[in-house]
Design a protein around this motif. Structure first.
Motif, short mmCIF file in Angstrom:
data_model
loop_
_atom_site.label_atom_id
_atom_site.label_comp_id
_atom_site.label_asym_id
_atom_site.label_seq_id
_atom_site.Cartn_x
_atom_site.Cartn_y
_atom_site.Cartn_z
N UNK A 79 17.38 66.24 -17.21
CA UNK A 79 18.00 64.95 -17.77
C UNK A 79 17.05 63.78 -17.40
N UNK A 80 17.17 63.18 -18.39
CA UNK A 80 16.34 62.14 -18.35
C UNK A 80 17.08 60.64 -18.10
N UNK A 81 16.86 60.17 -16.84
CA UNK A 81 17.85 58.76 -16.78
C UNK A 81 16.58 57.71 -16.78
N UNK A 82 16.96 56.92 -18.13
CA UNK A 82 16.12 56.02 -18.34
C UNK A 82 16.12 54.62 -17.65
N UNK A 83 17.35 54.19 -16.83
CA UNK A 83 17.45 53.16 -16.39
C UNK A 83 17.57 53.29 -14.90
N UNK A 135 27.15 46.39 -20.09
CA UNK A 135 25.87 46.63 -20.32
C UNK A 135 25.02 46.79 -18.76
N UNK A 136 25.33 45.95 -18.19
CA UNK A 136 24.61 46.08 -16.74
C UNK A 136 25.13 47.16 -15.83
N UNK A 146 21.26 56.64 -25.92
CA UNK A 146 19.84 56.93 -26.23
C UNK A 146 18.87 56.02 -25.21
N UNK A 147 19.31 54.77 -25.16
CA UNK A 147 18.43 53.79 -24.34
C UNK A 147 18.37 54.15 -23.01
N UNK A 148 19.51 54.35 -22.37
CA UNK A 148 19.57 54.52 -21.05
C UNK A 148 19.65 55.71 -20.34
N UNK A 149 20.21 56.91 -21.36
CA UNK A 149 20.37 58.17 -20.73
C UNK A 149 21.84 58.27 -20.08
N UNK A 150 22.63 56.97 -20.08
CA UNK A 150 23.80 57.22 -19.32
C UNK A 150 24.98 56.76 -20.36
N UNK A 188 25.70 60.27 -16.35
CA UNK A 188 24.59 60.87 -17.33
C UNK A 188 25.12 61.27 -18.65
N UNK A 189 24.68 60.80 -19.64
CA UNK A 189 25.44 61.33 -21.20
C UNK A 189 24.96 62.64 -21.44
N UNK A 233 24.37 50.73 -17.17
CA UNK A 233 22.92 51.00 -17.29
C UNK A 233 22.54 51.51 -15.83
N UNK A 234 23.20 51.07 -14.79
CA UNK A 234 22.91 51.36 -13.50
C UNK A 234 23.78 52.93 -12.84
N UNK A 260 16.14 47.37 -13.51
CA UNK A 260 17.20 46.58 -14.11
C UNK A 260 17.32 45.11 -13.32
#
Lengths: 507, 187
Positions: free
Chosen positions: B8-12, A475-476, A400-404, A484-485, A479-480, B17
């Motif tokens: 698709x939205x990639x938010x990070x 987490x790190x 939800x936060x990262x889209x991944x 994609x989820x 996030x990069x 970061x």
């Protein structure tokens, strides 16, 4: 949701935003940073206790400062901001409102936590996180101890502002077509814990002012030479901090209610009993504060009342646990990382709960009081249950936060290292406490049993440490680089994920 | 504005970061610099209530007098004739007045030769069990007892001149006879 316009927003826009997901993100990142820092301190403490006398830290005063800052950090800069973060992210979504009720107040609450944290971390007070007088009023060196008092004051105010915001958002801004009894139990848990914050925290706020004026020498609330009573501080302190234990626990329970039905692919066994248990627990929480003080010379009647008051929390906690087990029973459980952490948390909840019953039983309390048993007990609760469920929930919110998507393989390694480590370190602490090792010591009796138990505990702590390094890497890195989820059902459990297409503009 | 449904939205992103982590590390480095750079500043000052204001001397807690006198030992026993007639013996005498000099180091050995639990203390007022005169003289307390056939011992310095009472700290026992005078004379 974090709406990303064509290209990612610059950092400063997120930093100074008042949008609920942005403030939530700041809360979550802050809490994780402090979780890691507090954890590093815990590893330092465990390394020092690997052998009697000096192992790593040659100055006992420094040891005192480290465990004081460790305790303060874990409670006020990890658990509380994490709850605020999850609440900020999800409450508006779950009650179907565009944002928190007071977005600016929300940002103010976060930015108050920052100077609070700075005061605690710059000074490194040595009062212990409880700051009992007479040490805290007569001896604790300033300005560190004064900075600690002010830091906690600011954090307390920030909590109160946050609590007001949650209560108003839930009760006043909830979608009119969504009855309270149809909202998620996570909403209930945040509502109940916010109400408890409002009722419990002012007492400690008052106690902090009294502590400070006592330190200045203009009052003598806790000084027997001036007609005061140091025990009075303990009453004021625990009147806030026993309910605070439930303020920490209840949101974790709410998160478990959010995860267990989804990953068991079954509806909650009994929604109503969850609501009842939250409500009753929040009231009982105020009837048990003096069980922390059974050894201070209370009368037998007082001790009995608080013993019974404490034991009254057991049926309510058991209601939650049975509810979870009945929900899982017969379900097609998917053991993804969030579910593993929740189940691990529930297992450790049993042990900490059983230890709590021992602590409050009068004759046994006098054996365990102020020993490492107590340290093992509350860590089993705060790390084993609360932090485990938090970490599980963070994995659940990760898409939800990262889209991944995070790496399930690494998350699995994180879980097992943390779970085994937690079970080992805190069980060893319980046992070494029964052998009579007092808490908050830098050196201990070089008895072979006590040495080996301390070393077992330290090895357990290193396992947790290894797990946390993996956690940080997940987490790190993910996030990069995470895949994609699938935002409709990222965990492939046939459940609707949170609404990720919210269109409200940032402000 | 993207609705998210279609794309698709990639938010990070790694870039953002990285900047965020750099910011956190900078804040931590600056804080650590401040903390260590200012040395012992953070733990330099005692609480204000321990510091006397200029031109004023703060009243100090009286420090116990050093043992200037002699060392004296008394052997006590708790005894009972009947359950309502209790008494002490001190070196064979029944409830004697004990006179010592201020500053003497007093050692008390006591044995419970009765059938009931007892405890020993020196008080200012025999009808008030909490008016303990010399906390270190206590053997047992109002809730912790010396059981029958058990011994106890204590050593304290009689540093405050005055007229006191040695009593049994069990409620009611002083009235049943377990008390005697303990006089500390000024030297």
């Amino acid at each position: 949701m974090v709406i990303e316009i064509a290209k990612p927003r610059p950092l400063w826009q997120i930093l100074f935003s008042t949008h609920h997901t942005d403030v939530a993100l700041l809360y979550l990142i802050t809490s994780i940073v402090f979780f890691m820092l507090g954890g590093a301190m815990a590893l330092t403490i465990r390394t020092e206790l690997l052998t009697p006398e000096t192992t790593l830290i040659s100055d006992p005063d420094l040891f005192n400062r480290i465990f004081t800052v460790h305790g303060t950090t874990m409670l006020f800069l990890w658990i509380l901001p994490f709850i605020s973060g999850v609440g900020n992210y999800l409450i508006p979504i779950l009650v179907k409102y565009k944002d928190m009720a007071y977005p600016r107040l929300n940002a103010v609450a976060y930015w108050m936590a920052v100077p609070g944290a700075a005061l605690i971390w710059l000074g490194w007070s040595d009062t212990t996180w409880m700051a009992y007088p007479p040490y805290s009023t007569m001896r604790a060196a300033g300005p560190a101890a004064d900075m600690w008092i002010f830091g906690l004051k600011i954090l307390g105010l920030s909590s109160i502002l946050g609590a007001i915001n949650f209560i108003v958002t839930i009760l006043k801004c909830k979608h009119p077509d969504l009855p309270m009894m149809k909202t998620s139990l996570l909403v209930w848990s945040i509502l109940i814990s916010s109400l408890m914050t409002l009722a419990a925290l002012p007492t400690f706020t008052a106690a902090l002012i009294m502590l400070y004026t006592d330190r200045l020498g203009v009052s003598g609330f806790f000084d027997p030479a001036r007609g005061g009573d140091p025990i009075a501080y303990q009453h004021l302190f625990w009147f806030t901090f026993h309910p605070e234990v439930y303020i920490f626990l209840i949101p974790a329970v709410g998160m478990a209610y959010e995860l267990i039905p989804k990953f068991s692919r079954k509806p909650i066994f009994s929604y109503g009993s969850g609501v009842i248990a939250f409500t009753v627990l929040s009231i009982i929480a105020f009837a048990s504060w003096a069980h922390h003080m059974l050894a201070t010379g209370l009368s037998f009647t007082e001790k009995t009342v608080f013993m019974v008051g404490t034991l009254a929390a057991v049926p309510m906690s058991a209601m939650h646990v049975f509810n979870w087990m009945a929900t899982m029973w017969g379900g097609r459980i998917k053991f993804a990382a969030p579910m593993k952490f929740v189940i691990g948390g529930i297992m450790l909840f049993f042990t900490s709960g059983a230890g709590g019953v021992v602590n409050t039983t009068l004759p046994l309390d006098f054996i365990t009081h102020d020993t490492y048993w107590v340290v093992g007990h509350f860590h089993m609760m705060l790390m084993g249950t609360v932090s485990f469920i938090f970490m599980g929930f963070l994995y659940y919110m990760f898409p939800l936060i990262t889209g991944r998507m995070y790496s399930e393989r690494l998350a699995n390694a994180h879980f097992w290292l943390a779970f085994i480590g937690t079970a080992v370190v805190f069980t060893a602490m319980h046992i070494v406490g029964l052998y009579g090792m007092p808490r908050r010591v830098w050196d201990y009796v070089p008895d072979p049993t006590i040495i080996i138990l301390n070393q077992i505990a330290s090895v357990g702590a290193y396992l947790i440490g290894a797990g946390m390094i993996i956690f940080l890497i997940v987490l790190i890195r993910d996030s990069i680089k995470g895949k994609p989820a699938d935002m409709k059902d990222p965990f492939a459990i046939g459940e609707i994920y949170y609404d990720y297409r919210r269109r409200e503009p940032h402000h | 504005m993207t609705t998210g449904e279609e794309s698709h939205i990639i938010r990070t992103t790694g870039n953002r970061l990285g900047k965020g982590i750099a910011l956190i590390l900078i804040i931590m480095a600056v804080s650590a610099g401040l903390h260590y750079g200012l040395g012992d500043l953070w733990h330099k000052y005692p609480p204000m209530n321990q510091v006397a204001p200029a031109g004023e001397t703060r009243e100090q807690t009286p420090t116990p007098t050093a043992p200037v006198g002699e060392s004296r030992t008394f052997t006590f026993a708790f005894r009972e004739r009947t359950p309502t007639d209790l008494y002490f013996t001190v070196d064979g005498e029944e409830n004697p007045d004990i006179v010592v000099n201020a500053g003497d180091r007093i050692t008390i050995n006591i044995r419970n030769e009765g059938k009931m639990p007892h405890s020993f203390g020196i008080v200012r007022d025999p009808s008030d069990l909490s008016s303990i005169a010399f906390p270190n003289a206590n053997i047992g307390s109002t809730t912790q007892f010396i059981l029958p056939n058990q011994d106890g011992t204590t050593t304290f310095i009689a540093d405050k001149p005055g007229e006191y009472y040695y009593i049994c700290l069990v409620a009611g026992h002083p009235d049943l006879g377990m008390k005697g005078k303990f006089i500390v004379e000024e030297t």
